[in-house]
Design a protein around this motif. Structure first.
Motif, PDB file in Angstrom:
ATOM      1  N   TYR A   1      -4.420  -9.733 -12.798  1.00 14.80           N
ATOM      2  CA  TYR A   1      -3.460 -10.719 -11.969  1.00 14.80           C
ATOM      3  C   TYR A   1      -3.204 -12.460 -12.072  1.00 14.80           C
ATOM      4  O   TYR A   1      -4.700 -12.760 -12.165  1.00 14.80           O
ATOM      5  CB  TYR A   1      -4.100 -10.458 -10.659  1.00 14.80           C
ATOM      6  CG  TYR A   1      -3.740 -11.058  -9.509  1.00 14.80           C
ATOM      7  CD1 TYR A   1      -2.454 -10.611  -8.517  1.00 14.80           C
ATOM      8  CD2 TYR A   1      -3.807 -11.680  -9.076  1.00 14.80           C
ATOM      9  CE1 TYR A   1      -2.096 -10.878  -7.905  1.00 14.80           C
ATOM     10  CE2 TYR A   1      -3.552 -12.635  -7.943  1.00 14.80           C
ATOM     11  CZ  TYR A   1      -2.778 -12.048  -7.201  1.00 14.80           C
ATOM     12  OH  TYR A   1      -2.619 -12.535  -5.609  1.00 14.80           O
TER      13      TYR A   1
ATOM     14  N   ASP B   1       1.712 -13.410  -9.883  1.00 14.62           N
ATOM     15  CA  ASP B   1       1.991 -13.959  -8.022  1.00 14.62           C
ATOM     16  C   ASP B   1       1.961 -15.769  -7.582  1.00 14.62           C
ATOM     17  O   ASP B   1       1.383 -16.420  -7.820  1.00 14.62           O
ATOM     18  CB  ASP B   1       0.682 -13.626  -7.326  1.00 14.62           C
ATOM     19  CG  ASP B   1       1.173 -13.901  -5.687  1.00 14.62           C
ATOM     20  OD1 ASP B   1       1.971 -13.510  -4.987  1.00 14.62           O
ATOM     21  OD2 ASP B   1      -0.289 -12.983  -5.031  1.00 14.62           O
TER      22      ASP B   1
ATOM     23  N   ASN C   1       2.886 -16.603  -4.666  1.00 10.05           N
ATOM     24  CA  ASN C   1       2.598 -17.096  -3.068  1.00 10.05           C
ATOM     25  C   ASN C   1       3.857 -17.788  -2.794  1.00 10.05           C
ATOM     26  O   ASN C   1       3.488 -18.149  -1.624  1.00 10.05           O
ATOM     27  CB  ASN C   1       1.822 -17.311  -3.016  1.00 10.05           C
ATOM     28  CG  ASN C   1       0.488 -16.052  -3.004  1.00 10.05           C
ATOM     29  OD1 ASN C   1      -0.386 -16.507  -4.318  1.00 10.05           O
ATOM     30  ND2 ASN C   1      -0.378 -15.752  -2.705  1.00 10.05           N
TER      31      ASN C   1
ATOM     32  N   GLU D   1       5.150 -10.574  -8.248  1.00 10.09           N
ATOM     33  CA  GLU D   1       5.068 -10.542  -6.388  1.00 10.09           C
ATOM     34  C   GLU D   1       5.179 -11.691  -5.656  1.00 10.09           C
ATOM     35  O   GLU D   1       4.933 -12.773  -6.308  1.00 10.09           O
ATOM     36  CB  GLU D   1       3.315 -11.131  -6.431  1.00 10.09           C
ATOM     37  CG  GLU D   1       2.773 -10.244  -5.395  1.00 10.09           C
ATOM     38  CD  GLU D   1       0.935  -9.971  -5.247  1.00 10.09           C
ATOM     39  OE1 GLU D   1       0.923  -9.109  -6.261  1.00 10.09           O
ATOM     40  OE2 GLU D   1       0.633 -10.048  -4.216  1.00 10.09           O
TER      41      GLU D   1
ATOM     42  N   ASN E   1       4.732  -8.462  -1.087  1.00 12.37           N
ATOM     43  CA  ASN E   1       3.436  -8.680  -0.702  1.00 12.37           C
ATOM     44  C   ASN E   1       3.472 -10.180   0.723  1.00 12.37           C
ATOM     45  O   ASN E   1       4.021  -8.787   2.130  1.00 12.37           O
ATOM     46  CB  ASN E   1       2.473 -10.696  -1.271  1.00 12.37           C
ATOM     47  CG  ASN E   1       1.507 -10.233  -0.744  1.00 12.37           C
ATOM     48  OD1 ASN E   1       0.447 -11.153  -1.282  1.00 12.37           O
ATOM     49  ND2 ASN E   1       0.561  -9.852   0.355  1.00 12.37           N
ATOM     50  N   GLU E   2       3.738 -11.468   1.119  1.00 13.34           N
ATOM     51  CA  GLU E   2       3.797 -11.996   2.579  1.00 13.34           C
ATOM     52  C   GLU E   2       5.497 -11.204   3.001  1.00 13.34           C
ATOM     53  O   GLU E   2       5.070 -12.073   4.598  1.00 13.34           O
ATOM     54  CB  GLU E   2       4.049 -13.772   2.160  1.00 13.34           C
ATOM     55  CG  GLU E   2       2.918 -14.587   1.528  1.00 13.34           C
ATOM     56  CD  GLU E   2       2.371 -14.032   0.162  1.00 13.34           C
ATOM     57  OE1 GLU E   2       3.222 -13.642  -0.199  1.00 13.34           O
ATOM     58  OE2 GLU E   2       1.438 -14.953  -0.336  1.00 13.34           O
TER      59      GLU E   2
ATOM     60  N   HIS F   1      -3.324  -4.793  -0.580  1.00 15.62           N
ATOM     61  CA  HIS F   1      -3.513  -6.380  -0.572  1.00 15.62           C
ATOM     62  C   HIS F   1      -5.202  -6.456  -0.787  1.00 15.62           C
ATOM     63  O   HIS F   1      -5.189  -5.623   0.390  1.00 15.62           O
ATOM     64  CB  HIS F   1      -2.184  -7.158   0.037  1.00 15.62           C
ATOM     65  CG  HIS F   1      -2.788  -8.078   0.231  1.00 15.62           C
ATOM     66  ND1 HIS F   1      -3.549  -9.311   1.299  1.00 15.62           N
ATOM     67  CD2 HIS F   1      -2.076  -9.375  -0.276  1.00 15.62           C
ATOM     68  CE1 HIS F   1      -3.724 -10.283   0.807  1.00 15.62           C
ATOM     69  NE2 HIS F   1      -2.904 -10.212  -0.303  1.00 15.62           N
TER      70      HIS F   1
HETATM   71 MG   LIG Z   1       0.290 -11.895  -2.985  1.00 18.55          MG
END
Ligand SMILES: [Mg+2]
Length: 395
Positions: A160, A191, A193, A217, A242-243, A293
């Motif tokens: 990751y 990811d 974010n 992600e 995710n978020e 998560h």
């Molecule tokens: Mg994340």
């Protein structure tokens, strides 16, 4: 059985190397250890990530305490409803890690009271071990290559890597280095974010896909689901929300928009283990897998999640873990914490009653002291990050 007290101990545990994401960096993590005492002499363990800060978690725990002291800890559904509805915490997401820690401690108490592991209350062992990804810190390309080699040697199946904090060229350089170091069989999960705009995300992911990606992600904002669905429809790599999927109602919205191929779920962000199981069930009903998560957790919260993940079929991909970053943990024995405790990226389901983990008093004292003296080094509250990340999306 009645709850007599809720005790909280913030601890700070250092990383091997800084965790860097699109909006800051930290050199370790802070968690608040929660101990729920009862009139029968049993104590339940929970853990709350310092999200958004340890002070918020400690404040939430102080507010929650009058709602739960005197209650039967085995009436878990009633207890969490009392916190949410009577305590009026249900509109305030920042209260969730504290509520989840108390809820988790009650599952630990239930297991200890009848001598069964928590996994037995969530459907029993569907699997005996839970798999985690290898967290590669977004540093220099040479360091990323070395960490990829370490991951492959440790038997990890997926690495990751955070992207979106620097230029696309830098992200491409890091992903190329990771592929080089980890070898052709390694899955690479990136990811962002939420750092990219939709157009930037499509361009960036297409460049990164040259090196083979397992999943991407949250490439764009979690609050604009039509755009997330738009991006998903234009990428070959599966998109992991995710978020945009913190809570059960968020997950339902993601599913309605067809905005993800897999969803992150998190017991700390939605009130505890019962809701983690429900989150997985909502996604299973839609035919989608989930990934556990983590906001950054130590052995108590990791064990809690392992019990539920082990009992739930649609956790089919490696989950988020901090084993590759952490230098130590606060629980006794080889569980959670540093990578040495993992076998091929996996942790076994603890056998003991309840969560099956115990705090190590010497380590708790050491890392509580580190929190008292150096807490600022272990949070994302880095004012310099504002200049690097002026707004969402970054570009
Ligand atoms: Mg994340």
């Amino acid at each position: 059985m009645r709850i007599t007290a809720v005790r909280a101990t913030p601890v700070a545990v250092p990383y091997r190397s800084d965790e860097v994401w699109a909006f800051g960096r930290r050199s370790g993590l802070v968690s608040v250890l929660v101990e729920v005492d009862t009139d029968e002499g049993l104590t339940g363990l929970g853990e709350a990530a310092a999200y958004p800060s340890a002070d918020i978690v400690l404040g939430a725990l102080r507010s929650v305490e009058p709602l739960v002291v005197g209650s039967d800890p085995l009436r878990i559904e009633q207890l969490i409803q009392r916190i949410d509805v009577v305590g009026t915490w249900h509109h305030i997401g920042a209260s969730s890690p504290a509520a989840a820690a108390v809820e988790t401690a009650c599952w630990d108490l239930l297991g200890k009271s009848c001598g069964r592991p928590v996994v037995d209350f969530f459907g029993g062992r569907f699997r005996d071990e839970v798999e985690f990804f290898h967290y590669v810190a977004a540093g220099d390309a040479a360091d990323v290559r070395d960490e990829g080699r370490r991951a492959a040697k440790a038997g990890a199946r997926v690495c990751y890597l955070k992207v979106g904090a620097d230029s696309l060229d830098t992200d491409v350089e890091r992903v190329a280095a990771l592929r080089d170091g980890a070898g052709p069989a390694m899955g690479i999960r990136v990811d962002a974010n939420e750092a990219w705009s939709p157009g930037a995300a499509i361009r960036a992911v297409r460049e990164l896909e040259e090196y083979g990606l397992e999943m991407v992600e949250q490439p764009v904002s979690g609050r604009n689901l039509p755009e997330l669905a738009y991006v998903r429809g234009r990428l070959d790599t599966p998109l992991l929300a995710n978020e945009s999927s913190w809570t059960r109602s968020d997950q339902l919205a993601v599913l309605r928009h067809g905005a993800a191929d897999a969803l992150s779920v998190d017991q700390q962000m939605d009130g505890g283990l019962l809701n983690l199981k429900r989150s997985a069930g909502i996604c299973a009903a839609a035919g989608l897998p989930v990934v556990k998560h983590s906001l950054g957790e130590l052995g108590v919260a990791v064990a809690a999640a392992v019990h539920v993940v082990a009992a739930t079929p649609n956790f089919r991909y490696p989950n988020q873990g901090y084993g590759a970053l952490l230098t130590d943990d606060v629980v006794r024995g080889a569980f959670g914490g540093p990578l040495d405790n993992y076998r091929d990226g996996r942790l076994p389901v603890p056998d003991g009653p309840g969560l099956g983990v115990e705090l190590d008093p010497e380590k708790v004292a050491r890392y509580a002291d580190l929190y008292r003296t150096s807490a600022a080094d272990f949070t994302f509250h880095d004012p310099r990050a504002l200049l690097a990340a002026p707004a969402l999306p970054k570009r």
